[in-house]
Each structure stands twice: as structure tokens, then as C-alpha cells.
Design a protein around this motif. Structure first.
Motif, short mmCIF file in Angstrom:
data_model
loop_
_atom_site.label_atom_id
_atom_site.label_comp_id
_atom_site.label_asym_id
_atom_site.label_seq_id
_atom_site.Cartn_x
_atom_site.Cartn_y
_atom_site.Cartn_z
N GLU A 38 0.82 -1.20 0.00
CA GLU A 38 0.00 0.00 0.00
C GLU A 38 0.87 1.26 0.00
O GLU A 38 0.47 2.29 -0.58
CB GLU A 38 -0.96 -0.05 1.18
CG GLU A 38 -1.99 -1.17 1.01
CD GLU A 38 -2.95 -1.32 2.18
OE1 GLU A 38 -2.74 -0.66 3.22
OE2 GLU A 38 -3.91 -2.11 2.05
N SER A 39 2.04 1.19 0.60
CA SER A 39 2.98 2.32 0.50
C SER A 39 3.47 2.50 -0.93
O SER A 39 3.61 3.63 -1.42
CB SER A 39 4.18 2.10 1.44
OG SER A 39 3.79 2.14 2.78
N ARG A 42 0.91 4.21 -2.97
CA ARG A 42 0.85 5.64 -2.66
C ARG A 42 2.11 6.39 -3.10
O ARG A 42 2.28 7.56 -2.76
CB ARG A 42 0.64 5.84 -1.14
CG ARG A 42 -0.69 5.34 -0.60
CD ARG A 42 -0.91 5.83 0.83
NE ARG A 42 0.12 5.37 1.74
CZ ARG A 42 0.03 4.26 2.48
NH1 ARG A 42 -1.04 3.49 2.38
NH2 ARG A 42 1.01 3.92 3.30
N GLU A 44 5.03 5.99 -2.02
CA GLU A 44 5.87 6.28 -0.86
C GLU A 44 7.00 5.27 -0.70
O GLU A 44 7.87 5.45 0.16
CB GLU A 44 5.01 6.26 0.41
CG GLU A 44 3.94 7.33 0.43
CD GLU A 44 2.96 7.16 1.58
OE1 GLU A 44 2.06 8.01 1.71
OE2 GLU A 44 3.11 6.19 2.35
N ARG A 737 -11.22 5.57 -0.75
CA ARG A 737 -11.06 6.89 -0.15
C ARG A 737 -12.27 7.76 -0.48
O ARG A 737 -12.92 7.56 -1.51
CB ARG A 737 -9.78 7.55 -0.66
CG ARG A 737 -8.51 6.79 -0.30
CD ARG A 737 -7.27 7.46 -0.87
NE ARG A 737 -7.31 7.49 -2.34
CZ ARG A 737 -7.17 8.58 -3.08
NH1 ARG A 737 -6.94 9.75 -2.50
NH2 ARG A 737 -7.22 8.51 -4.39
#
Length: 768
Positions: A38-39, A42, A44, A737
Motif C-alpha cells: 500500500e505504501s 501511494r 511512498e 477513499r
């Protein structure tokens, strides 16, 4: 006092006993893969770091299996998202719409969709709660192999494990049988794939690999016999590569395929002895003396310790037929959590009889040692003692037992038929719009739950915070223009866990995560005793939400069959009895919601179909009690109360009559990823109740356009009578989201408005 139990075996000369595994959890003990994935999504975390984390988790699993004493360790089943997707990509089975992407971007576009491009369809892996991505194979696809990532894993495993490493390969037969073939003949595409597989096997042999596992679970399905000639051809060619071929089956018995499967030119055949009737087949037909039997005697899909006498008796019986054995789990261990030792908050009598992946490794080793005559008396006696202590901890509840004994046919029947009661129910616009129930579980909501769990905020403050989220959700839904609202389910971590936490007979883990799909992990509750409801579970949230709006708000519950199928059930009573116990608890909640003013109550059953036995001849018994469990939970309401349910990511065509027997007034379904096939199956089956056409895929971050949704609605209208159709997303919105949810729902409502106007205009012209 310690139990005194004596175990003995009739040992046979030249008996060969080896321990093995067929796969292992791949998400990380602390969900490292989820967090990394999930990082990465994103932006990240760099791709290289994501792959490094997956590799570290994979190698930690190899190390644990080797240290426990497993002699043949299945490797190569780790994945970034889904193992079937991995093999689709390796074989070049890339639908045209994904050709515009490359590398990881293409891989995740196939998994999740991207830039308006819909993802692959997702459905259940046999009768488990794991979801796989369905390969799409069309006439314009020419398979081209790139096994470089798999070869890299194999090389690492050889360095790490040496000769213990056994690559896991998904058979082309299982892959194709679970694919969507469009304009492609099964035999033709198999003939294209087979040389690619053989080249892979030859490359593995060149690396020094001696044995490979070929996983072919479709052999346990009812229709497997029609593939006999294909199996004979495939395994003949595999055998010619010079490798030891280990044919792996699981989840059920071989049935009528058993005799000819035994004749296939393979070295080892694995059978699941925890489900189905493989023991009877073994005794009836025997086992080839020149082959090794992979004896799946440790259940890879439950979380209970072995009952020593049961497993030993089973092994003694198997031993009368063949001595050449692999002792192993019944399937991959991906369906159970990592380590029961992490669960430090469970009651000791319960904790002591739990067995997760690491404990099952130990059970495999102990079983192997017992079979070869090594002294395991102390370990086995200790397990029996723990079971005795557990029996005292979880006695029978006489009250629920009496309720079950006193059930009558009237408890399973609505007071009026669907056609008689529907006119008495709430009036709504044409094509009423709603959602499935849940709304985004933001980091703020999760933080609140964590604070409450730790005791950092009081119950009163937590309730106020939840009510603030509910109020926000109601306001957003009214502004969007939805016709039927929900409270958002912010207080619920999981649709099964939430109810189990409020029912006696359930226990919950802290680190008992298993993969549902991709980065979506769940912690299935453990049903350890009789199930009893002690207080209302959802009434307060419903009443608060309904007080904020004039529009109807649905009461939201999870159905008894789904709660059962998405939990780790008891092993001492039948699934039917457990389902009925849960149904009585849900029935009590339904009654209280109705008394609180609910005109619509949704009792979700997304796991209804996945509980079907894999063999169709066994379906009728399951469908009988599963339908009755739902009816027991819902039949007590007044005719004016509308019962909804939801099902997703399953094939409905072959059980549509049974779904109608649920007698729900409205059912919402997944339809977007199946390319309207689910909707067509429902229509072809003659389904007569109202149905929510899942008009867009919530598992993708892609925001559907008004035009796309309008077309989806028109497809629904052309397939079903207008008065039957509701409009909704295909599943709950908790994983999305708000930035995705709000525009998606606005577009859904706008598309519905446009279609309503066209219908009104068309009706007006017809009346002129």
C-alpha cells in the motif's frame, strides 16, 4: 492429571517417510507485505524496496519450515498480489486493454484497474475465502513465456534451502479451467502452453532441481473426468523432462477420477485426507507401489490442533495400503495465520488447542516421527490433555440447544409471499439508488478505534466520535441524492468480526491475519462454543442515523452463513448446527431493529456460494440448510419490512433457484467485473425478486464516468424488468477513499437521473 495414552504402529520394512509442505502464508507475520504494497501504491515506497520486503518475508518462511524439520519445502508461491495473476503474466496471457502498460504498472492494472481500464474479474479460489484474478484468454493472445522472476526465486531457494527446495507450479490444466476463454478452444490454447511449461521444467532441471510440485486442484471437481485425455498428455510430456513430478490435489477427494489419476506418469500424488472420501478410495482401489503418496493429514484450512488418536488412526489405515509416504498438510497453509504463539490474550484453554501455520509444521513433523516409531508419546499425550481442559472450558449451552430442538417450519417462512408483501413495502422512485453499506474507513476512524481499544478514550467519547462520522456520512449521502441511506459502519472493523465480538462463543486473535485478496487481509473469528446473543448489536447506530434524515436508512447485518463461512468453525458439531445458532442470534437482532423502526434491513450473505461443496452431487444438502439458516434469521419480520441481502464475486447461474428461495425482497450483486455475466445469469434463471445491479467495481480506484454508468444501467434495463432493478456499487466502500467514493456515487446518481428522464420521456411519447 496427565492423560495416559498409548500409541503404536505396525512398522513395515523399507518404509519411507518424508515431511513436506505445499505452500505457506505470504503476507508476513506483522503484515509487512500489506504495508509495503500500500505504501508502493501511494508512491511512498520504491519498487526495489517493495520486492526486498516480499523477499525477506519469503525467506523467513523458508527458514522456519527448514528449522522445524520439513524435508521438502514448497517454494515459489509468494506473490505481490495473486499467484494466478503471476502465472498469467509469466505466460504472456495479457488482454489487449493492458498492453498499453508495462512492468509493475501492467501487473497492478490487471489486478486493480487503471486510468479507466477495468481490472480482471475476481472470484473465489474453490471453496476458500481467498480470491484469485480470473485469466482472460482471447483469440488475439499468443502465449509468450517469461519465467525470469520464478527462476530467480528458485535460485534463491536453492541457495537458502539446498535440496529441500521444491518449486510450486500451477498446472496449465487448472489455469485454463479457471480462465475465461473467449473465441479460444481449450485444447488449442493448451497445446500452446504445454511447450512453455516443458521448457520451464527443463530449465529447473538444469539448475539442479530434482522434484517439482504441479498443483492441479481441478481434479477434485465433479467435471474433471472430461479432461482425462488432456491430463494424460500433459503429464506424459512433463514426465519426459526427467524431473520427479509431484501431482498435488486438495480441498476434496478425487472421486471417479481416482483410478486413472493413479496411472498418470508421475512420481508422487498428493491427496487431501481432511475433506472428502480419499481414504475410502485408497482402500477400494489401492495405491501404486511405484509412487509416493502425499498424505494430507494435517488440515491446512482450520486452526485446531490435531486430535492425536484421530490422526494416528488415519495414518495406520493409510499405512495398510502403502508405506511410501509424504506426511504433509492437506493444502497450502496460506489459509491459516502464521503463529498461535503470538496470541497472548486468548484464554489459556482455548489458546492451547490452536494450531496456526507454525504449529502445523510441528504437527507434520510429530506425525512423521510417530509413523516411523520415534518416541512422541509425551507430545501426543500433552495434546490430548489440552483438549480435555478445553472441553471443561467450553461446555454445552442448554438454552440454545433447546431453541434449536423446538424450531418449527413456521420459523423459516415469511407470513406473506413476495408478490403479496411487496406492495405493502416502502414506495421509492424508479431505479432506486443505494449503497451496499460501508463507507471509507479513514485513518482517523481507525485511529479512534485503536485509541478506544487501548482505553485512551472513554466509551462515551468514542460513541460521540462514531456518531459524528455517521452524521457526516448521512449528510454526504443526502447531498449526493441517494434514495436509501446507510449509517456507514464506521464502528466495524470487519463485517464478521464486529458481530462475533458481541456474541458468546466467538474468540478473536490479534495477529491471526489471512489473505482475502491483494493487500486485503482479514482476521477470521474463531467459533469455539455455542453461539448466543446477549444484547442488541446495531440498534443504537441505526436509530441515530435514522434520526438525522427523512429518507429510509437500512439496518445492516451480516448473515449467518457468511459469519460461519468467514470464521474458523468448530470441529465437534456440524456446520448446519453452527449456522442455525448464529441465525437465531441474527433473528433476535432483526426483531429489535424492526421494533426500532427499521423499514429495510439488509442481511448480507457474500459468502453464501463459497460454502458449496466442490462436487455438485453434494450441493443439495448444503443449499438446503444454508437457505434455511438465512430464512430463520429473517422470516420473523412483518410483511411491510423489506429484507435486503448482498452477494459478490460468485457465479450465481447454477444456484439461482436457491438464491430465490432465500426470499429476500432485494438482492444486490457484483456485476461490473463479470462483464454483466452475473446479471445475465440471474435473468436467464428467471429470478423474480428485486435486484441491485452492481454498476461499478469498488475494488478499483478508478472513478466510473457518467457515460459508463449510464451504459451499465441500460444494459440492466435491457436484461431485467425495470421494476426489479436497484442501482448500487458492486460491494461495500470501506476500502476506498472519500475522494474516490463521492465522485463515483455522484456519477452513479447522475446516470440514474438521466436514465429515469429517458424512461419518462419514452413513456410520455408512448402515451401521446
Amino acid at each position: 492429571m496427565q492423560c495416559q495414552v498409548s500409541y503404536s504402529f505396525v512398522l513395515r520394512k523399507n518404509m519411507s517417510i518424508i515431511t513436506a509442505t505445499l505452500g505457506y502464508p505470504r503476507i508476513g507475520k506483522r503484515r509487512e507485505v500489506k504495508k509495503a504494497l500500500e505504501s508502493f501504491w501511494r508512491n511512498e515506497l520504491p519498487s526495489e524496496e517493495l520486492l526486498q520486503i516480499v523477499q525477506e518475508v519469503e525467506e523467513a518462511s523458508w527458514t522456519k519450515q527448514a528449522e522445524t524439520g520439513i524435508e521438502q519445502i514448497g517454494i515459489g508461491d509468494a506473490t505481490l498480489y495473486d499467484q494466478i495473476l503471476d502465472w498469467s503474466v509469466r505466460l504472456g496471457l495479457i488482454p489487449a486493454r493492458f498492453q498499453q502498460f508495462s512492468g509493475k504498472e501492467r501487473y497492478f492494472a490487471m489486478a486493480r484497474g487503471k486510468d479507466g481500464v477495468p481490472a480482471l474479474e475476481m472470484t473465489k479460489w474453490f471453496d476458500t475465502n481467498y480470491h484469485y484474478l480470473v485469466p482472460e484468454i482471447t483469440a488475439d493472445i499468443t502465449p509468450i513465456a517469461d519465467f525470469s522472476d520464478f527462476i530467480t526465486v528458485v535460485k534463491r531457494s536453492i541457495t537458502h534451502l539446498g535440496k529441500k527446495a521444491v518449486p510450486i507450479i500451477i498446472s496449465p490444466l487448472t489455469l485454463l479451467q479457471l480462465s475465461r476463454l473467449e473465441g479460444v478452444v481449450f485444447e488449442d490454447i493448451l497445446n500452446q502452453l504445454l511447450p512453455l511449461y516443458c521448457e520451464l521444467l527443463k530449465e529447473l532441471k538444469a539448475l539442479g532441481v530434482k522434484t517439482v510440485q504441479i498443483h492441479d486442484p481441478i481434479l477434485v471437481l465433479s467435471n474433471a473426468s472430461h479432461l482425462k485425455a488432456h491430463f494424460q498428455k500433459v503429464y506424459t510430456e512433463f514426465g519426459q523432462t526427467g524431473l520427479n513430478i509431484h501431482l498435488v490435489t486438495y480441498f476434496d477427494d478425487l472421486g471417479d477420477t481416482y483410478p486413472w489419476v493413479m496411472e498418470l506418469p508421475v512420481n508422487t500424488i498428493s491427496l487431501d485426507f481432511t475433506r472428502g472420501n480419499n481414504l475410502e478410495l485408497l482402500q477400494k482401489y489401492g495405491f501404486p507401489s511405484d509412487k509416493i503418496l502425499g498424505a494430507g493429514v494435517i488440515d491446512g484450512r482450520n486452526i485446531w490442533c490435531i486430535r492425536p488418536q484421530t490422526v494416528i488412526s488415519l495414518l495406520e489405515t493409510i499405512q495398510t495400503v502403502t508405506n511410501n509416504l509424504l506426511i504433509q498438510p492437506s493444502s497450502s497453509l496460506q489459509f491459516v495465520p502464521y503463529d498461535a504463539a503470538l496470541e497472548v490474550k486468548l484464554p489459556e484453554p482455548l489458546h492451547n488447542v490452536l494450531s496456526f501455520a507454525e504449529q502445523k509444521l510441528e504437527e507434520v513433523v510429530i506425525s512423521g516421527k510417530t509413523l516411523t516409531g520415534e518416541n512422541t508419546q509425551t507430545e501426543l499425550a500433552l495434546i490430548e490433555q489440552k483438549w480435555d481442559e478445553f472441553a471443561q472450558f467450553s461446555p454445552v449451552n442448554q438454552e440454545i440447544k433447546t431453541k434449536l430442538e423446538n424450531l418449527t417450519p413456521g420459523d423459516f417462512q415469511r407470513s406473506l409471499s413476495y408478490t403479496s408483501r411487496i406492495a405493502q413495502q416502502i414506495s421509492l422512485p424508479t431505479l432506486p439508488t443505494t449503497t451496499i453499506g460501508s463507507f471509507p474507513q479513514t485513518s482517523e476512524v481507525r485511529k479512534l478505534r485503536s485509541q478506544y481499544k487501548r482505553g485512551d478514550i472513554s466509551p462515551e467519547d468514542y460513541q460521540k466520535a462514531m456518531e459524528a462520522e455517521i452524521a457526516k456520512c448521512i449528510k454526504i449521502q443526502e447531498e449526493i441524492g441517494l434514495d436509501v441511506l446507510v449509517h456507514g459502519e464506521f464502528e466495524r472493523t470487519d463485517m464478521v468480526e464486529y458481530f462475533g465480538q458481541q456474541l458468546d462463543g466467538f474468540a478473536f486473535t490479534q495477529q491471526g491475519w489471512v489473505q482475502s485478496y491483494g493487500s486485503r487481509y482479514v482476521r477470521p473469528p474463531i467459533i469455539f462454543g455455542d453461539v448466543v446473543r446477549t444484547a442488541p448489536m446495531t440498534v443504537q447506530e441505526y436509530q441515530f442515523a435514522q434520526s438525522l434524515t427523512e429518507k429510509p436508512v437500512k439496518g445492516m447485518l451480516t448473515g449467518p452463513v457468511t459469519i460461519l463461512n468467514w470464521s474458523f468453525p468448530r470441529s465437534d458439531i456440524s456446520r448446519q448446527e453452527q449456522a442455525y445458532q448464529i441465525a437465531i442470534a441474527i433473528q433476535e437482532e432483526v426483531t429489535d431493529l424492526e421494533k426500532a423502526g427499521a423499514k429495510m434491513i439488509q442481511v448480507d450473505e457474500p459468502a453464501f456460494r463459497e460454502g458449496l461443496p466442490l462436487k455438485q452431487e453434494k450441493w443439495s444438502d448444503y443449499l438446503s440448510w444454508a437457505v434455511d439458516a438465512f430464512r430463520l434469521a429473517t422470516a420473523s419480520v412483518q410483511p411491510q419490512t423489506q429484507i435486503h441481502t448482498h452477494m459478490c464475486y460468485s457465479e450465481f447461474g447454477d444456484i439461482i433457484q436457491d438464491i430465490e428461495r432465500l426470499d429476500a425482497d432485494v438482492i444486490s450483486i457484483e456485476n461490473s467485473r463479470s462483464n454483466n455475466r452475473t446479471l445475465e445469469e440471474v435473468a436467464e434463471g428467471g429470478y423474480s425478486h428485486q435486484i441491485g445491479n452492481g454498476v461499478y467495481d469498488i475494488h478499483s480506484p478508478v472513478i466510473p464516468t457518467v457515460e459508463q454508468l449510464t451504459q451499465q444501467l441500460k444494459t440492466g434495463i435491457s436484461t431485467l424488468p425495470l421494476e426489479q432493478i436497484w442501482v448500487n456499487p458492486d460491494c461495500g466502500l470501506k476500502t476506498r477513499r472519500w475522494e474516490e467514493v463521492i465522485p463515483s456515487l455522484k456519477n452513479m446518481v447522475e446516470a440514474t437521473r438521466k436514465v429515469r428522464e429517458e424512461i419518462d420521456l419514452s413513456t410520455h411519447h408512448q402515451n401521446l
